[in-house]
Design a protein around this motif. Structure first.
Motif, short mmCIF file in Angstrom:
data_model
loop_
_atom_site.label_atom_id
_atom_site.label_comp_id
_atom_site.label_asym_id
_atom_site.label_seq_id
_atom_site.Cartn_x
_atom_site.Cartn_y
_atom_site.Cartn_z
N LEU A 49 0.84 -1.20 0.00
CA LEU A 49 0.00 0.00 0.00
C LEU A 49 0.87 1.25 0.00
CD1 LEU A 49 -2.54 -1.35 2.59
CD2 LEU A 49 -3.02 -0.92 0.17
N PRO A 50 0.41 2.34 -0.61
CA PRO A 50 1.23 3.54 -0.70
C PRO A 50 1.64 4.12 0.65
CG PRO A 50 -0.60 3.66 -2.24
CD PRO A 50 -0.85 2.46 -1.37
N ASP A 51 0.78 4.01 1.67
CA ASP A 51 1.05 4.60 2.97
C ASP A 51 0.60 3.64 4.07
OD1 ASP A 51 1.37 6.15 5.23
OD2 ASP A 51 0.53 7.97 4.34
N PRO A 52 1.42 2.63 4.40
CA PRO A 52 1.02 1.64 5.39
C PRO A 52 0.65 2.24 6.74
CG PRO A 52 2.92 0.86 4.17
CD PRO A 52 2.72 2.30 3.79
N ALA A 53 1.37 3.27 7.18
CA ALA A 53 1.07 3.88 8.48
C ALA A 53 -0.33 4.47 8.50
CB ALA A 53 2.11 4.95 8.81
N PHE A 54 -0.69 5.20 7.44
CA PHE A 54 -2.02 5.78 7.36
C PHE A 54 -3.09 4.69 7.37
CE2 PHE A 54 -5.63 7.03 4.66
CZ PHE A 54 -6.15 8.04 5.44
N GLU A 55 -2.83 3.58 6.66
CA GLU A 55 -3.82 2.51 6.61
C GLU A 55 -3.99 1.84 7.96
OE1 GLU A 55 -5.79 2.40 4.31
OE2 GLU A 55 -4.73 3.52 2.76
N LEU A 56 -2.93 1.73 8.75
CA LEU A 56 -3.06 1.20 10.10
C LEU A 56 -3.91 2.13 10.96
CD1 LEU A 56 0.53 -0.16 10.83
CD2 LEU A 56 -1.56 -1.50 10.48
N ALA A 57 -3.72 3.42 10.79
CA ALA A 57 -4.54 4.38 11.54
C ALA A 57 -6.00 4.30 11.12
CB ALA A 57 -4.00 5.80 11.33
N ARG A 58 -6.24 4.13 9.83
CA ARG A 58 -7.61 4.00 9.33
C ARG A 58 -8.27 2.73 9.88
NH1 ARG A 58 -10.65 4.03 4.20
NH2 ARG A 58 -9.15 2.66 3.19
N CYS A 59 -7.48 1.68 10.00
CA CYS A 59 -7.98 0.46 10.64
C CYS A 59 -8.46 0.76 12.06
CB CYS A 59 -6.87 -0.59 10.69
SG CYS A 59 -6.60 -1.50 9.15
N ALA A 60 -7.65 1.49 12.80
CA ALA A 60 -7.98 1.78 14.20
C ALA A 60 -9.33 2.47 14.32
CB ALA A 60 -6.88 2.63 14.83
N VAL A 61 -9.56 3.46 13.47
CA VAL A 61 -10.81 4.21 13.53
C VAL A 61 -12.01 3.33 13.18
CG1 VAL A 61 -12.08 6.16 12.54
CG2 VAL A 61 -9.64 6.38 13.02
N ASN A 62 -11.78 2.33 12.32
CA ASN A 62 -12.88 1.48 11.85
C ASN A 62 -13.01 0.16 12.62
OD1 ASN A 62 -14.26 2.74 9.35
ND2 ASN A 62 -12.08 3.12 9.01
N GLY A 63 -12.30 0.03 13.74
CA GLY A 63 -12.49 -1.13 14.60
C GLY A 63 -11.71 -2.36 14.23
N VAL A 64 -10.73 -2.21 13.34
CA VAL A 64 -9.87 -3.35 12.98
C VAL A 64 -8.72 -3.37 13.98
CG1 VAL A 64 -8.48 -4.44 11.19
CG2 VAL A 64 -10.51 -3.11 10.57
N ARG A 65 -8.71 -4.35 14.86
CA ARG A 65 -7.77 -4.34 15.98
C ARG A 65 -6.67 -5.39 15.87
NH1 ARG A 65 -9.90 -4.98 21.40
NH2 ARG A 65 -7.89 -4.08 21.95
N PHE A 66 -6.73 -6.22 14.85
CA PHE A 66 -5.68 -7.21 14.65
C PHE A 66 -5.44 -7.38 13.16
CE2 PHE A 66 -4.15 -11.51 13.79
CZ PHE A 66 -3.03 -11.55 14.60
N LEU A 67 -4.15 -7.53 12.78
CA LEU A 67 -3.80 -7.67 11.37
C LEU A 67 -2.61 -8.61 11.25
CD1 LEU A 67 -3.63 -4.86 8.72
CD2 LEU A 67 -1.68 -6.39 8.99
N CYS A 68 -2.66 -9.50 10.28
CA CYS A 68 -1.52 -10.35 9.96
C CYS A 68 -0.94 -9.89 8.63
CB CYS A 68 -1.92 -11.83 9.89
SG CYS A 68 -0.53 -12.93 9.55
N MET A 69 0.30 -9.42 8.67
CA MET A 69 0.99 -8.94 7.48
C MET A 69 1.73 -10.10 6.82
SD MET A 69 3.82 -5.86 7.08
CE MET A 69 5.16 -6.70 7.96
N ILE A 70 1.52 -10.26 5.52
CA ILE A 70 2.13 -11.35 4.76
C ILE A 70 3.41 -10.85 4.11
CG2 ILE A 70 1.77 -13.07 2.98
CD1 ILE A 70 -0.17 -13.26 5.36
N VAL A 71 4.51 -11.56 4.33
CA VAL A 71 5.80 -11.17 3.76
C VAL A 71 6.43 -12.38 3.09
CG1 VAL A 71 8.11 -10.27 4.23
CG2 VAL A 71 6.14 -9.40 5.52
N ASP A 72 6.76 -12.23 1.81
CA ASP A 72 7.48 -13.26 1.06
C ASP A 72 8.91 -12.79 0.89
OD1 ASP A 72 8.62 -14.94 -0.83
OD2 ASP A 72 6.87 -14.97 -2.13
N PRO A 73 9.86 -13.39 1.62
CA PRO A 73 11.24 -12.90 1.54
C PRO A 73 11.84 -13.00 0.15
CG PRO A 73 11.10 -14.94 2.80
CD PRO A 73 9.70 -14.47 2.60
#
Length: 344
Positions: A49-73
């Motif tokens: 996503l272009p701005d991961p920090a902003f999207e985490l904040a948007r999650c907070a406002v909308n009640g998303v309290r847990f997230l699993c980030m997928i990383v393929d090394p």
């Protein structure tokens, strides 16, 4: 991962709302579902996503309290893992600008690491060692997304099978769950899991769109079944009919952001906050089928995510029985404690 041409077409508004694309580059605001329970996104490519920090904040406002980030090394390197703490810190600062209520918290983020079947050709001894090293991070909660993809065949099928088996064995050795990506190869993936043994720490079938007959063996095997935006697509009625048959304590919600935007938001890129639309739809379907309250279904989805993906690492020991997942109540208590404790 999925193919979605709209994945980076995000609305040009810096607020916590949701906007649907209209004609002539205009947008219409869409009201978010009002949910009584916290929500989890168990599968998001946050770094895409272009701005991961902003999207985490948007999650907070909308009640998303847990997230699993997928990383393929093999594809992403270690950058997303290294930058995560900074994104979380920046997200907390973003909250003030979004008019967040006092006590609104950035979601707790855990990480799944694994070589996607598209990149299976990169699997070798060095990749194995690198994955083992990354999995030692206390924030890592699963090996994934791993599996088979016979739709694109971006890696030879035999290579996909070999990488899948090796990563299954590593997950079992480390006592971690696996998050599966399976496309047009469910019978073969299930056969491999049966031969190797399903990890006792848990198996998550990501981005599920199987019909009832196709899903039955996965339910019988005790897998967690995760639904994303595709569940809301009009053409996937068979998947919706199957979803309501999944036991309540095995259902999960996800986005696969920035892919697979749910209705009614099709036409814009998907972000983790969009999980509220899928969660609301799945809860309503499950409630109507089982005769329970939608709020109870939502609470169960959230607790399921914590039981599988937010357990202390020492609880995920090889050979652990399904009882090691704990009760929904204990999972919620553990989440409350972990949210108040500074992570490594």
């Amino acid at each position: 991962m999925s193919d979605d041409g709209n994945r980076l077409k995000l609305p040009p508004f810096r607020d916590a709302g949701f906007y649907r694309k209209r004609k002539h580059s205009s947008y219409q605001e869409v009201s978010a579902p009002r949910l009584a329970s916290s929500v989890a996104d168990t599968h998001a490519h946050l770094h895409m996503l272009p701005d991961p920090a902003f999207e985490l904040a948007r999650c907070a406002v909308n009640g998303v309290r847990f997230l699993c980030m997928i990383v393929d090394p093999a594809e992403d390197g270690e950058g997303p893992i290294e930058r995560l703490a900074g994104w979380e810190s920046d997200a907390r600062r973003e909250l003030a600008g979004l008019g967040a209520d006092q006590g609104c918290a950035v979601p707790r983020v855990r990480i799944a690491v694994g070589i996607h079947p598209h990149n299976a050709s990169a699997w070798d001894d060095r990749a194995h060692d690198a994955l083992r090293r990354l999995a030692a991070d206390a924030r890592v909660c699963a090996i994934g997304e791993i599996g088979l993809d016979y739709h694109y065949d971006l890696s030879p099928r035999e290579v996909q099978r070999s990488a899948f088996r090796s990563q299954l064995r590593l997950a079992k050795e480390l006592g971690l769950p696996v998050a599966l990506h399976v496309r047009e190869a469910h019978d073969e993936a299930f056969a491999i899991l049966s031969e190797e043994g399903f990890p006792s720490a848990g198996t998550l079938l990501h981005c599920c769109s199987l019909d009832a007959d196709g899903l039955a063996p996965w339910i019988e095997a005790g897998c967690f079944i995760a639904y994303g935006g595709a569940l809301t697509f009009k053409k996937l009625e068979a998947a919706r009919e199957a979803a309501v048959r999944v036991p309540l304590n095995r259902l999960l919600t996800e986005t696969d952001a920035p892919f697979m935007t749910p209705e009614p938001m099709r036409g814009v890129g998907c972000t983790p906050a969009h999980v509220v639309f899928t969660a609301a739809a799945l809860a309503q379907m499950k409630a109507e089928h089982d005769g329970i309250l939608p709020d109870d279904a939502l609470a169960a989805f959230f607790d399921n995510a914590l039981r599988l993906l937010d357990r202390p690492r020492e609880a995920a020991a090889p050979g652990a029985s399904p009882a090691a997942f704990g009760s929904a109540a204990s999972a919620s208590d553990a989440f409350q404690l972990s949210a108040e404790t500074e992570r490594n």
